[in-house]
Design a protein around this motif. Sequence first.
Motif, PDB file in Angstrom:
ATOM      1  N   UNK A  60      88.046   0.562  30.324  1.00 46.38           N
ATOM      2  CA  UNK A  60      89.213   1.424  30.151  1.00 46.38           C
ATOM      3  C   UNK A  60      89.110   2.639  31.067  1.00 46.38           C
ATOM      4  N   UNK A  61      90.279   3.195  31.377  1.00 44.97           N
ATOM      5  CA  UNK A  61      90.386   4.366  32.245  1.00 44.97           C
ATOM      6  C   UNK A  61      91.340   5.351  31.598  1.00 44.97           C
ATOM      7  N   UNK A  62      90.973   6.637  31.629  1.00 45.60           N
ATOM      8  CA  UNK A  62      91.849   7.687  31.104  1.00 45.60           C
ATOM      9  C   UNK A  62      91.794   8.915  31.992  1.00 45.60           C
ATOM     10  N   UNK A  63      92.792   9.783  31.854  1.00 46.98           N
ATOM     11  CA  UNK A  63      92.851  10.974  32.699  1.00 46.98           C
ATOM     12  C   UNK A  63      93.484  12.122  31.918  1.00 46.98           C
ATOM     13  N   UNK A  64      92.903  13.305  32.064  1.00 47.23           N
ATOM     14  CA  UNK A  64      93.444  14.526  31.460  1.00 47.23           C
ATOM     15  C   UNK A  64      93.957  15.415  32.587  1.00 47.23           C
ATOM     16  N   UNK A  65      95.271  15.546  32.700  1.00 47.64           N
ATOM     17  CA  UNK A  65      95.888  16.337  33.777  1.00 47.64           C
ATOM     18  C   UNK A  65      95.508  17.819  33.696  1.00 47.64           C
ATOM     19  N   UNK A  66      95.342  18.334  32.499  1.00 47.50           N
ATOM     20  CA  UNK A  66      95.034  19.761  32.329  1.00 47.50           C
ATOM     21  C   UNK A  66      93.656  20.100  32.884  1.00 47.50           C
ATOM     22  N   UNK A  67      92.658  19.291  32.556  1.00 45.58           N
ATOM     23  CA  UNK A  67      91.284  19.563  32.996  1.00 45.58           C
ATOM     24  C   UNK A  67      90.911  18.818  34.276  1.00 45.58           C
ATOM     25  N   UNK A  68      91.776  17.889  34.711  1.00 42.60           N
ATOM     26  CA  UNK A  68      91.535  17.046  35.898  1.00 42.60           C
ATOM     27  C   UNK A  68      90.267  16.211  35.741  1.00 42.60           C
ATOM     28  N   UNK A  69      90.037  15.737  34.503  1.00 40.55           N
ATOM     29  CA  UNK A  69      88.876  14.887  34.213  1.00 40.55           C
ATOM     30  C   UNK A  69      89.339  13.437  34.098  1.00 40.55           C
ATOM     31  N   UNK A  70      88.670  12.582  34.858  1.00 31.49           N
ATOM     32  CA  UNK A  70      88.893  11.150  34.828  1.00 31.49           C
ATOM     33  C   UNK A  70      87.787  10.518  33.990  1.00 31.49           C
ATOM     34  N   UNK A  71      88.150   9.761  32.965  1.00 26.43           N
ATOM     35  CA  UNK A  71      87.158   9.075  32.136  1.00 26.43           C
ATOM     36  C   UNK A  71      87.174   7.586  32.461  1.00 26.43           C
ATOM     37  N   UNK A  72      85.986   7.033  32.666  1.00 21.95           N
ATOM     38  CA  UNK A  72      85.825   5.608  32.922  1.00 21.95           C
ATOM     39  C   UNK A  72      84.873   5.059  31.873  1.00 21.95           C
ATOM     40  N   UNK A  73      85.365   4.109  31.072  1.00 17.04           N
ATOM     41  CA  UNK A  73      84.527   3.446  30.067  1.00 17.04           C
ATOM     42  C   UNK A  73      84.143   2.076  30.588  1.00 17.04           C
ATOM     43  N   UNK A  74      82.857   1.806  30.587  1.00 18.53           N
ATOM     44  CA  UNK A  74      82.366   0.529  31.075  1.00 18.53           C
ATOM     45  C   UNK A  74      82.275  -0.492  29.948  1.00 18.53           C
ATOM     46  N   UNK A  75      82.225  -1.740  30.302  1.00 18.55           N
ATOM     47  CA  UNK A  75      82.147  -2.820  29.309  1.00 18.55           C
ATOM     48  C   UNK A  75      80.851  -2.791  28.507  1.00 18.55           C
ATOM     49  N   UNK A  76      79.794  -2.198  29.072  1.00 19.81           N
ATOM     50  CA  UNK A  76      78.518  -2.135  28.347  1.00 19.81           C
ATOM     51  C   UNK A  76      78.455  -0.964  27.370  1.00 19.81           C
ATOM     52  N   UNK A  77      79.548  -0.199  27.246  1.00 18.76           N
ATOM     53  CA  UNK A  77      79.609   0.893  26.280  1.00 18.76           C
ATOM     54  C   UNK A  77      79.412   2.279  26.860  1.00 18.76           C
ATOM     55  N   UNK A  78      78.866   2.369  28.066  1.00 20.10           N
ATOM     56  CA  UNK A  78      78.704   3.683  28.694  1.00 20.10           C
ATOM     57  C   UNK A  78      80.065   4.236  29.097  1.00 20.10           C
ATOM     58  N   UNK A 138      81.799   7.600  31.531  1.00 22.59           N
ATOM     59  CA  UNK A 138      81.553   8.675  32.487  1.00 22.59           C
ATOM     60  C   UNK A 138      82.820   9.484  32.686  1.00 22.59           C
ATOM     61  N   UNK A 139      82.660  10.798  32.754  1.00 22.22           N
ATOM     62  CA  UNK A 139      83.746  11.695  33.121  1.00 22.22           C
ATOM     63  C   UNK A 139      83.503  12.175  34.537  1.00 22.22           C
ATOM     64  N   UNK A 140      84.505  12.056  35.374  1.00 24.50           N
ATOM     65  CA  UNK A 140      84.459  12.555  36.742  1.00 24.50           C
ATOM     66  C   UNK A 140      85.314  13.808  36.803  1.00 24.50           C
ATOM     67  N   UNK A 141      84.760  14.903  37.348  1.00 18.38           N
ATOM     68  CA  UNK A 141      85.437  16.192  37.330  1.00 18.38           C
ATOM     69  C   UNK A 141      86.240  16.493  38.582  1.00 18.38           C
ATOM     70  N   UNK A 142      87.302  17.270  38.395  1.00 13.45           N
ATOM     71  CA  UNK A 142      88.168  17.760  39.465  1.00 13.45           C
ATOM     72  C   UNK A 142      88.800  16.636  40.286  1.00 13.45           C
ATOM     73  N   UNK A 143      89.172  15.566  39.606  1.00 14.66           N
ATOM     74  CA  UNK A 143      89.812  14.427  40.270  1.00 14.66           C
ATOM     75  C   UNK A 143      91.317  14.678  40.330  1.00 14.66           C
ATOM     76  N   UNK A 144      91.921  14.594  41.514  1.00  7.25           N
ATOM     77  CA  UNK A 144      93.376  14.757  41.608  1.00  7.25           C
ATOM     78  C   UNK A 144      94.099  13.642  40.855  1.00  7.25           C
ATOM     79  N   UNK A 145      95.259  13.964  40.323  1.00  5.84           N
ATOM     80  CA  UNK A 145      96.029  12.996  39.537  1.00  5.84           C
ATOM     81  C   UNK A 145      96.341  11.738  40.333  1.00  5.84           C
TER      82      UNK A 145
END
Length: 90
Positions: free
Chosen positions: A16-34, A36-43
């Motif tokens: 799954x993939x998610x994004x917060x426009x306010x904080x510019x954080x991109x969340x990536x959920x992997x199939x193994x359960x981990x 990761x949030x990536x910071x300052x990612x443009x929309x």
Amino acid sequence: MTDIKCFAVESSNIAAIGYDRTTRVLRVRLRDGRAYDYGQVPADAAFDLLYAESHGSYLNRVIAPHYSFRRVNARGESGWEKPEPIRSTH
């Protein structure tokens, strides 16, 4: 962990993939359960990942080399780090 709405994607590694426009954080959920949030990612980069033909390839080519990340889980967050590439079979 910050609540970011994630959308399921068809990928061998990414669940799954998610994004917060306010904080510019991109969340990536992997199939193994981990997760990761990536910071300052443009929309536009976040939405390009969501709609990429190969999510893993786009993540490795465009996101991972250029944006700091932190691993997140139910117990909390770690500090921002440089990511290891996620391998895609696509």
